[in-house]
Design a protein around this motif. Structure first.
Motif, PDB file in Angstrom:
ATOM      1  N   ASP A   1       0.838  -1.199   0.000  1.00 22.81           N
ATOM      2  CA  ASP A   1       0.000   0.000   0.000  1.00 22.81           C
ATOM      3  C   ASP A   1       0.877   1.256   0.000  1.00 22.81           C
ATOM      4  O   ASP A   1       1.457   1.622   1.014  1.00 22.81           O
ATOM      5  CB  ASP A   1      -0.905  -0.024   1.233  1.00 22.81           C
ATOM      6  N   GLN A   2       0.961   1.913  -1.157  1.00 19.84           N
ATOM      7  CA  GLN A   2       1.858   3.060  -1.296  1.00 19.84           C
ATOM      8  C   GLN A   2       1.385   4.268  -0.480  1.00 19.84           C
ATOM      9  O   GLN A   2       2.197   5.047   0.031  1.00 19.84           O
ATOM     10  CB  GLN A   2       1.999   3.432  -2.769  1.00 19.84           C
ATOM     11  N   LYS A   3       0.082   4.433  -0.364  1.00 18.56           N
ATOM     12  CA  LYS A   3      -0.440   5.522   0.465  1.00 18.56           C
ATOM     13  C   LYS A   3      -0.079   5.299   1.931  1.00 18.56           C
ATOM     14  O   LYS A   3       0.276   6.235   2.655  1.00 18.56           O
ATOM     15  CB  LYS A   3      -1.951   5.630   0.292  1.00 18.56           C
TER      16      LYS A   3
ATOM     17  N   GLN B   1       2.238   9.780  -6.339  1.00 14.39           N
ATOM     18  CA  GLN B   1       1.044  10.493  -5.921  1.00 14.39           C
ATOM     19  C   GLN B   1       0.466   9.884  -4.655  1.00 14.39           C
ATOM     20  O   GLN B   1       0.075  10.593  -3.720  1.00 14.39           O
ATOM     21  CB  GLN B   1       0.000  10.480  -7.044  1.00 14.39           C
ATOM     22  N   GLN B   2       0.430   8.563  -4.594  1.00 17.17           N
ATOM     23  CA  GLN B   2      -0.121   7.905  -3.413  1.00 17.17           C
ATOM     24  C   GLN B   2       0.753   8.121  -2.185  1.00 17.17           C
ATOM     25  O   GLN B   2       0.237   8.346  -1.081  1.00 17.17           O
ATOM     26  CB  GLN B   2      -0.301   6.411  -3.690  1.00 17.17           C
ATOM     27  N   ARG B   3       2.064   8.058  -2.358  1.00 18.22           N
ATOM     28  CA  ARG B   3       2.957   8.307  -1.214  1.00 18.22           C
ATOM     29  C   ARG B   3       2.778   9.736  -0.701  1.00 18.22           C
ATOM     30  O   ARG B   3       2.746   9.973   0.509  1.00 18.22           O
ATOM     31  CB  ARG B   3       4.410   8.048  -1.603  1.00 18.22           C
ATOM     32  N   HIS B   4       2.656  10.681  -1.636  1.00 18.65           N
ATOM     33  CA  HIS B   4       2.456  12.077  -1.240  1.00 18.65           C
ATOM     34  C   HIS B   4       1.135  12.253  -0.495  1.00 18.65           C
ATOM     35  O   HIS B   4       1.079  12.934   0.539  1.00 18.65           O
ATOM     36  CB  HIS B   4       2.479  12.980  -2.476  1.00 18.65           C
ATOM     37  N   GLU B   5       0.075  11.642  -0.992  1.00 18.86           N
ATOM     38  CA  GLU B   5      -1.240  11.782  -0.352  1.00 18.86           C
ATOM     39  C   GLU B   5      -1.218  11.231   1.068  1.00 18.86           C
ATOM     40  O   GLU B   5      -1.757  11.847   1.997  1.00 18.86           O
ATOM     41  CB  GLU B   5      -2.303  11.059  -1.177  1.00 18.86           C
ATOM     42  N   GLY B   6      -0.608  10.072   1.260  1.00 23.89           N
ATOM     43  CA  GLY B   6      -0.524   9.495   2.594  1.00 23.89           C
ATOM     44  C   GLY B   6       0.312  10.343   3.531  1.00 23.89           C
ATOM     45  O   GLY B   6      -0.036  10.532   4.708  1.00 23.89           O
TER      46      GLY B   6
ATOM     47  N   VAL C   1      13.578  15.994   6.101  1.00 16.53           N
ATOM     48  CA  VAL C   1      13.441  15.692   4.676  1.00 16.53           C
ATOM     49  C   VAL C   1      12.865  14.288   4.548  1.00 16.53           C
ATOM     50  O   VAL C   1      13.384  13.346   5.155  1.00 16.53           O
ATOM     51  CB  VAL C   1      14.799  15.747   3.948  1.00 16.53           C
ATOM     52  N   TYR C   2      11.780  14.178   3.780  1.00 15.97           N
ATOM     53  CA  TYR C   2      11.224  12.870   3.445  1.00 15.97           C
ATOM     54  C   TYR C   2      11.385  12.642   1.950  1.00 15.97           C
ATOM     55  O   TYR C   2      10.892  13.435   1.140  1.00 15.97           O
ATOM     56  CB  TYR C   2       9.748  12.787   3.832  1.00 15.97           C
ATOM     57  N   ALA C   3      12.077  11.579   1.571  1.00 13.69           N
ATOM     58  CA  ALA C   3      12.303  11.260   0.163  1.00 13.69           C
ATOM     59  C   ALA C   3      11.577   9.971  -0.198  1.00 13.69           C
ATOM     60  O   ALA C   3      11.505   9.040   0.607  1.00 13.69           O
ATOM     61  CB  ALA C   3      13.796  11.110  -0.117  1.00 13.69           C
ATOM     62  N   HIS C   4      11.081   9.900  -1.441  1.00 16.20           N
ATOM     63  CA  HIS C   4      10.279   8.752  -1.877  1.00 16.20           C
ATOM     64  C   HIS C   4      11.107   7.505  -2.169  1.00 16.20           C
ATOM     65  O   HIS C   4      10.531   6.458  -2.454  1.00 16.20           O
ATOM     66  CB  HIS C   4       9.461   9.122  -3.112  1.00 16.20           C
ATOM     67  N   ASN C   5      12.423   7.610  -2.137  1.00 17.43           N
ATOM     68  CA  ASN C   5      13.243   6.399  -2.073  1.00 17.43           C
ATOM     69  C   ASN C   5      14.523   6.694  -1.297  1.00 17.43           C
ATOM     70  O   ASN C   5      14.850   7.849  -0.996  1.00 17.43           O
ATOM     71  CB  ASN C   5      13.507   5.770  -3.450  1.00 17.43           C
ATOM     72  N   ASP C   6      15.231   5.639  -0.937  1.00 13.48           N
ATOM     73  CA  ASP C   6      16.410   5.785  -0.076  1.00 13.48           C
ATOM     74  C   ASP C   6      17.575   6.443  -0.805  1.00 13.48           C
ATOM     75  O   ASP C   6      18.401   7.115  -0.187  1.00 13.48           O
ATOM     76  CB  ASP C   6      16.826   4.411   0.456  1.00 13.48           C
ATOM     77  N   LEU C   7      17.649   6.254  -2.130  1.00 12.67           N
ATOM     78  CA  LEU C   7      18.747   6.846  -2.883  1.00 12.67           C
ATOM     79  C   LEU C   7      18.639   8.370  -2.894  1.00 12.67           C
ATOM     80  O   LEU C   7      19.637   9.076  -2.740  1.00 12.67           O
ATOM     81  CB  LEU C   7      18.750   6.295  -4.312  1.00 12.67           C
TER      82      LEU C   7
END
Length: 319
Positions: A123-125, A168-173, A216-222
């Motif tokens: 669940d990406q959200k 988009q889902q990660r941002h919404e959550g 800072v929150y990044a959508h991946n670890d890299l």
């Protein structure tokens, strides 16, 4: 003279079972999570002669992926593991494959409408929500240490991109979780294109435009690692959270353990459970998988790394 115990039918030939062909249709090129998926599946299958693996990547092209699916079907495979880019055009191919007895394991929400044998979903959200909850918790603790009543802070989000459903889902959550603390403000939100350079550049932009921020929150670890490289001496005052959390040089669990970033939100490499499921279907007569499996998620902080090494990550769903 015949040897005792031998009949007159001649030697019996031992039938060697033909290897089952498994095709993995990856989708998104050299993003670390996708590379991790391909590498893990190659390792899992390397020493099992009962299976023959082929790994292909569509490089973000839905047209290429549909052609690869059709070419895979021409080889009469036992199974196709599919990380679908689009549903348009693929649904009829997938349903036809399943009707012919091919086990099609879909990875991610985009595979849900296709009629796969089974779909594995993280669940990406919820991933974004867990990151947001971690932000609020950290800022509440900071406020308590300073003798302040309300959590407050300035937050930077580095998205993967501006177009994908995953981002988009990660941002919404993430955004929804931040609303639990009105004093926590998202001051900068920009895409880093899933890359180390993108994380560095977006963190540099945030410094130039915002001067100061707390997390800072990044959508991946890299990208989180890239942001850490930009912040350098400011790292002591800025928490950096990544996403994915797998082991390896570019994986969040390793980066958190080494102190390169401060936290990550873990989602499993889906091919791990896909491989377990495929073997279960092949080796257990009558077994029927569920049509959908929800994968476990969790946050990983430095204090969690040793415990995970001892006790492992969250267990996969029950069959």
């Amino acid at each position: 003279m015949l040897l005792a115990g031998c009949g007159g039918e001649g030697p019996v030939k031992t039938q060697i079972e033909e290897a089952r062909k498994v095709v993995f249709l990856s989708a998104r090129g050299e993003r670390p999570f996708e590379t991790g998926q391909r590498n893990l599946l190659a390792r899992l299958t390397a020493n099992d002669a009962r299976y023959q693996i082929q790994i292909l990547d569509a490089g973000f092209s839905a047209e290429t992926q549909r052609r690869q699916f059709q070419e895979a079907m021409a080889q009469a495979p036992y199974a196709i593991v599919l990380d679908a880019l689009e549903t348009a055009g693929l649904e009829s191919d997938v349903r036809a494959a399943v009707a012919k007895g091919v086990q099609v394991i879909g990875l991610g929400e985009s595979s849900v409408p296709l009629g796969c044998t089974s779909v594995l979903v993280a669940d990406q959200k919820k991933l974004g929500q867990l990151a947001g909850e971690l932000v609020v918790k950290a800022l509440k603790a900071k406020a308590a240490d300073a003798g302040q009543g309300e959590a407050a802070g300035r937050v930077v989000e580095i998205r993967g991109d501006d177009e994908s459903l995953i981002s988009q889902q990660r941002h919404e959550g993430f955004e929804a979780a931040l609303k639990a603390a009105p004093g926590v403000i998202l001051v900068h939100d920009a895409p880093g294109e899933w890359s180390l350079a993108g994380g560095r550049d977006r963190a540099a932009d945030a410094l130039r435009l915002q001067q100061s921020f707390d997390i800072v929150y990044a959508h991946n670890d890299l990208m989180a690692l890239g942001a850490a490289a930009t912040l350098k001496d400011r790292r002591e005052n800025v928490m950096i959270i990544g996403t994915d959390g797998f082991r390896g040089r570019e994986g969040g669990m390793t980066l958190v353990g080494d102190g390169e970033i401060d936290a990550t939100v873990y989602q499993p490499l889906l091919v791990d459970f896909a491989w377990v499921l495929l073997k279960k279907m092949a080796e257990t007569p009558g077994f029927q998988p569920k049509t959908r499996y929800e994968m476990p998620l969790r946050t990983i902080l430095p204090k969690d790394v040793d415990d995970i090494r001892r006790n492992g990550l969250p267990k996969y769903p029950e069959f």
